[in-house]
Structures are given as structure tokens and as C-alpha cells.
Scaffold this active site. Structure first.
Site, short mmCIF file in Angstrom:
data_model
loop_
_atom_site.label_atom_id
_atom_site.label_comp_id
_atom_site.label_asym_id
_atom_site.label_seq_id
_atom_site.Cartn_x
_atom_site.Cartn_y
_atom_site.Cartn_z
N CYS A 330 37.32 -1.51 -22.76
CA CYS A 330 37.17 -0.06 -22.58
C CYS A 330 36.97 0.65 -23.91
O CYS A 330 37.60 0.29 -24.90
CB CYS A 330 38.44 0.53 -21.99
SG CYS A 330 38.88 -0.16 -20.42
N GLY A 411 32.58 -4.15 -19.40
CA GLY A 411 33.19 -2.97 -18.81
C GLY A 411 32.28 -2.39 -17.74
O GLY A 411 31.05 -2.50 -17.87
N ARG A 425 31.02 5.63 -11.07
CA ARG A 425 32.41 5.51 -11.51
C ARG A 425 32.68 6.38 -12.74
O ARG A 425 33.77 6.84 -12.97
CB ARG A 425 32.64 4.03 -11.84
CG ARG A 425 34.02 3.60 -12.14
CD ARG A 425 34.00 2.08 -12.22
NE ARG A 425 35.27 1.52 -12.57
CZ ARG A 425 35.73 0.39 -12.05
NH1 ARG A 425 35.04 -0.28 -11.15
NH2 ARG A 425 36.87 -0.08 -12.43
P1 XMP Z 1 41.57 -5.51 -18.85
O1 XMP Z 1 42.37 -5.10 -20.05
O2 XMP Z 1 42.37 -6.25 -17.84
O3 XMP Z 1 41.12 -4.12 -18.16
O4 XMP Z 1 40.33 -6.24 -19.26
C1 XMP Z 1 40.48 -4.05 -16.92
C2 XMP Z 1 40.42 -2.61 -16.46
O5 XMP Z 1 39.65 -1.82 -17.36
C3 XMP Z 1 39.07 -0.70 -16.66
N1 XMP Z 1 37.65 -0.68 -16.99
C4 XMP Z 1 37.08 0.14 -17.90
N2 XMP Z 1 37.61 1.14 -18.64
N3 XMP Z 1 35.50 1.49 -19.65
C5 XMP Z 1 36.81 1.83 -19.52
O6 XMP Z 1 37.27 2.74 -20.20
C6 XMP Z 1 34.91 0.49 -18.94
O7 XMP Z 1 33.72 0.19 -19.10
C7 XMP Z 1 35.74 -0.21 -18.01
N4 XMP Z 1 35.50 -1.22 -17.13
C8 XMP Z 1 36.68 -1.47 -16.53
C9 XMP Z 1 39.33 -0.91 -15.20
O8 XMP Z 1 40.38 -0.05 -14.84
C10 XMP Z 1 39.71 -2.39 -15.13
O9 XMP Z 1 40.52 -2.69 -14.03
#
Ligand code: XMP
Length: 506
Positions: A330, A411, A425
Site C-alpha cells: 500500500c 496492490g 475501489r
Molecule cells: P498485506 O499487508 O497483508 O495487506 O499485504 C493486504 C491489504 O492491503 C490492502 N490493499 C491496499 N491498500 N493500496 C492500499 O493502500 C493498494 O493498492 C492495496 N491493495 C490492497 C487491502 O486492504 C488488503 O487486504
């Protein structure tokens, strides 16, 4: 300090997992005796509090099946056509444990040389294949011992075991307990390691291998049962988008039709997943779904404030996803300058959730089992992306770079993912191909093997943490948690230090 006192004392800062540690307590609880069930909604109970994220490099049917078989839940992402998402959900709901539903097949006119190349290129760890004709009807079995370069010029039809000698079972005969039926077959047929499943027209419908059946029969004796619905099917969740029509209004009809089709397929929970849950569009979508599907558990998010939780609960969500910017891929906090470090966000949201009678999920930023223990002192389950993206069950191929194996992880707010469909989203659905500020990155994760192994390590860690706190179940973990701040020196002390590490633990 207990949570209320600790977070009041630290009200002027926002903390995340590594900023705190938990005090150990007198314990009569052995880790292996701890119970991990979590009730997320009236009609949604998981046997382990772990959910795989609705991301296009993390959860499709294969991951969701593995998660449910381990007692957790997978949320199928929505970066795919709606029809495909429906079929992904069906695959989970109609999964027959132990049966490979679409085994890799070969045809009678293929050369053995082509089969050998296919095995090498796709890195298959097996070399026995069912042989089918153009209508998918079974015509034989290609045994591994003839799949050798020295037979390269022979055709499959010349060396296969013919249909009449291949052991099969009609899928109607599998009954309610297919594993027990397959187990019985392998016991009665020593030396036979594959059982093919066919339908009335002799079309191939699946394959049992003795190894899988034996492993699953063993696992059945394990502590954590698969998460199932009332009809004994695996549980499955799906993400839905708050899509807008050409006039910029919520496309109510499309959302309702989509969710109605998901419900018809047996989906157990839908997730209205966005970067900013405390917003009109998300609230309206949740309200729309709540009115149309009064019994359906709804996850909504993401938020990091008490007001956000209260808003989504008042719209009818049962389960609120907490986390803005903690995820490993993120960049929301960097790009938009918003978000609250995760442990403080969880604390604030957990108190609001208790007042509203909803549950919360700790979403993002979890990269070790200790983080999960800390998260579960405040949340009802965790959502992980990065921890599972390197697993075999995650979508995508394994890539080799300098002798090391990796998988792609991106992401949902990265440019590539938004182009593939997730722009809604992040509120960019009107111009996903134009210049938008991405809030996520594209990355690699080391390939880590099966999700079963990863979950076994995570669960082992959670149970160890509960043992240290004397908590027999997750409710006691919340009651018993006592927090203390950690300095950077304390953090350094926590990891291996002043040694040359010979072998890293899983
Ligand atoms: P982890 O730390 O487990 O996080 O890899 C997964 C969660 O990250 C969120 N998510 C995003 N947040 N930009 C963001 O700010 C993105 O591109 C993005 N893609 C996913 C989401 O809540 C996921 O479950």
C-alpha cells in the site's frame, strides 16, 4: 496496561504492531488446547480467525478452498468479469475434498515428447495423465513410467493403459463422504494410486490420488475442522464493487443482480471492499444489500475511525474491515497522507464495534504470527494478502530470478490492478486508463509452497501467544491482553541479533 488504559495513556500517538508487545501471564493453558473459533456474524463462524484478502494476486477459488479447508475463509476478488467470479464461487461451494476437479489431461494423438516438454515447462511434479477424446470422454490412462524421453516419438495412444483397464468411479457413487469412499477404494486395490471420476457419459469429472486421500484422512483427525455452511459445503466469500453507471450514480440494478447471483451460488458473505468505507457510495451499497438480503453477512470497509465503524454498522454491515494504508503493497498513506497506524485504528474501531454490535477484521500490515496475536486482542479475525501471495494456491505463475522462485503480488490500487478492473475501489472507475495517482505497488513475494504449511506456522504462533497469556480462546485473549510500548532498541532485541543466522525458520 489493559487496552483502555494503555490507549488512553498513548492517546497522542498512533501505534502499530511493532510498537507494542504483550505481557505474559500466569497460564494453565497449553498452546495445542487453545480454541480459535470466531463468530463474525450470526450465521458466519470460522474455525480459525484468518481470511485471505480479496486481491487479484491472492484469492481465487484455489486459495479460497485451501483457506476453508483449514477452517478460515477466502474472499474471491472482483477484478474479473462477474460471470467468472460466480464460477469461482461455485468451484469453492461444490469442491469435493481431495478430488482434483479438472485434472491435467492429454489426448491420444499427442507425442510422448510433447508431454515430457509440458511437464518440464509447467514444472508438474507428476507424470501420470488421464487420456480423453475431443468430447472429454475417457479413453485411457498414460502411466508415468512411459512418459520418458526415450519414448518421445511414440504417440500416447500406443503406450497408454486402455479404458477397459482403468479404474473409475461414477461421481454419483461418491456419496456424502467422497474421501471415505475413495479411501475404501485404495484400501481394496493395493498398488493402484489413481482413481478417475466419470459421469454417465464417461466424461472425466475428477481424479483422486492416493497420497491426497491419505493426507486428508489424516488431517481429519486434526484440531481445526474445515469451515462449512449448514449444507456441509465449504464457506466462501466474494468481494463486490460499488459500481456506478454512466451518470455517476450507484448502479443499483447491476449490484443487486450480481449479489443475487452470488447468493444463488451459495456465497456465505459478501465484502464491499473499498479504500474509503466511510463514504456515501459504500454506505448506500451496504444499505441496498442489507434491504435486499436481510440474512446475508456483509463485510464493509475500509475504515480506521469510530465514526466510520458507526456509519457502516448503521447502514447494515455486520463485519467492518479496519485498515487504511498498513498493507505491504500500500502507498495510500504516502500518496494521500491519510490513515492511522494499525493497532491504534483497531483499538478505536473495536470500541465502536462493541457499542454497535458488529465485529471487526484487522486488514493489512500483518507479516508474522506475532502480529496476528496482537491484532486478535482487539479484532475478531485478520485479513492477510502478502502472507499468502507467495503460496502455490495464489493466482499466477512462479517466476525464477537468479535461481530463486517468486510470485507476483500487487496492490489493488496499483496501476496494473486498476486497469484490470479495481479502479472503483479507489474511486477512479470513470478513468481507469487515464492519469490517476496509484495507491499501491507491484511487487514480488518469495514462493513459499502450500498455504497449508503457511497456516500451520501462523496457527502455531497464535496458539503459542495464547498459551503465554493463559488464554484458552479468543475472548480470553482480548480480556487478558496487557500492552507495553517498545522502543526501537526493544524491537531490535526482539529479532535475532549479534549472530550470523545459519538457517531461517519458516
Ligand atoms: P498485506 O499487508 O497483508 O495487506 O499485504 C493486504 C491489504 O492491503 C490492502 N490493499 C491496499 N491498500 N493500496 C492500499 O493502500 C493498494 O493498492 C492495496 N491493495 C490492497 C487491502 O486492504 C488488503 O487486504
Amino acid at each position: 496496561l489493559p487496552a483502555d488504559e494503555f490507549f488512553a495513556a498513548n492517546a497522542h500517538v498512533a501505534l502499530t504492531y511493532d510498537d507494542v508487545t504483550l505481557a505474559t501471564q500466569y497460564s494453565e493453558v497449553l498452546p495445542r488446547e487453545t480454541r480459535l473459533e470466531t463468530r463474525l456474524a450470526e450465521n458466519l463462524v470460522l474455525n480459525i480467525p484468518i481470511i485471505s484478502a480479496d486481491m487479484d494476486t491472492v484469492t481465487e477459488s484455489r486459495m479460497a478452498i485451501a483457506m476453508a479447508l483449514n477452517g478460515g475463509l477466502g474472499l474471491i476478488h472482483y477484478n474479473m468479469p462477474e460471470r467468472q467470479q460466480l464460477s469461482e464461487v461455485s468451484r469453492v461451494k461444490y469442491h469435493v475434498p481431495g478430488m482434483i476437479p479438472d485434472p491435467i489431461k492429454v489426448t491420444p494423438d499427442q507425442y510422448i515428447g510433447d508431454v515430457v516438454r509440458m511437464i518440464e515447462e509447467r514444472r508438474y511434479g507428476f507424470s501420470t495423465f488421464p487420456v480423453v477424446d475431443a468430447e472429454d470422454r475417457l479413453v485411457g490412462l498414460l502411466p508415468g513410467h512411459v512418459v520418458k524421453p526415450r519414448y518421445a516419438q511414440r504417440k500416447v495412444a500406443e503406450v497408454m493403459t486402455p479404458r477397459a483397464q482403468v479404474h473409475t468411479i461414477n461421481r454419483k457413487e461418491l456419496g456424502r463422504d467422497p474421501i471415505a469412499r475413495a479411501d475404501k477404494f485404495f484400501t481394496e486395490h493395493p498398488g493402484i494410486h489413481k482413481l478417475l471420476v466419470v459421469d454417465d457419459e464417461d466424461k472425466l469429472r475428477g481424479l483422486f490420488t492416493m497420497n491426497d486421500v491419505e493426507r486428508i484422512s489424516q488431517e481429519r483427525k486434526s484440531q481445526f475442522k474445515p469451515a462449512r455452511d449448514a449444507q456441509y459445503r465449504l464457506v466462501c466469500g466474494a468481494a463486490v464493487s460499488a459500481v456506478r453507471n454512466a451518470f455517476g450514480e450507484l448502479d443499483r440494478e447491476r449490484i443487486l443482480n450480481h449479489v443475487a447471483a452470488l447468493v444463488e451460488r451459495g456465497v456465505d458473505v459478501v465484502a464491499v471492499s473499498t479504500a474509503h468505507g466511510h463514504s456515501k457510495g459504500v454506505g448506500e451499497t451496504v444499505r441496498l444489500l442489507r434491504d435486499a438480503f436481510p440474512e446475508l453477512p456483509i463485510i464493509a470497509g475500509n475504515v480506521t475511525t469510530a465514526a466510520g465503524v458507526e456509519y457502516l454498522a448503521s447502514c447494515g454491515a455486520n463485519i467492518i474491515k479496519v485498515g487504511q494504508g498498513p498493507g505491504s503493497i500500500c502507498t495510500t498513506r504516502l500518496v494521500a497522507g491519510v490513515g492511522i497506524p494499525q493497532l491504534t485504528a483497531l483499538y478505536v474501531c473495536s470500541r465502536a464495534a462493541a457499542r454497535c454490535g458488529v465485529t471487526i477484521l484487522a486488514d493489512g500490515g500483518i507479516n508474522k504470527s506475532g502480529d496476528i496475536v496482537k491484532a486478535l486482542t482487539l479484532a475478531d479475525a485478520v485479513v492477510c494478502g502478502g502472507l499468502f501471495a507467495g503460496c502455490t494456491e495464489a493466482p499466477g505463475e512462479i517466476i525464477e530470478i537468479n535461481g530463486k522462485l517468486y510470485k507476483h503480488y500487487r496492490g489493488m490500487g496499483s496501476l496494473a490492478a486498476m486497469r484490470a478492473g479495481s479502479a472503483a475501489r479507489y474511486g477512479h472507475e470513470d478513468n481507469p486508463n487515464q492519469k490517476v495517482a496509484p495507491e499501491g505497488i507491484e511487487a514480488l513475494k518469495e514462493a513459499v509452497g502450500s498455504v497449508d504449511r503457511v497456516l500451520a506456522q501462523l496457527i502455531g504462533g497464535i496458539q503459542a501467544g495464547m498459551g503465554y497469556l493463559g488464554a484458552a480462546n479468543l475472548a480470553q485473549l482480548k480480556e487478558k491482553a496487557r500492552y507495553i510500548r517498545v522502543t526501537p532498541a526493544g524491537m531490535r532485541e526482539a529479532a535475532p541479533h549479534d549472530v550470523i543466522e545459519l538457517k531461517t525458520n519458516p
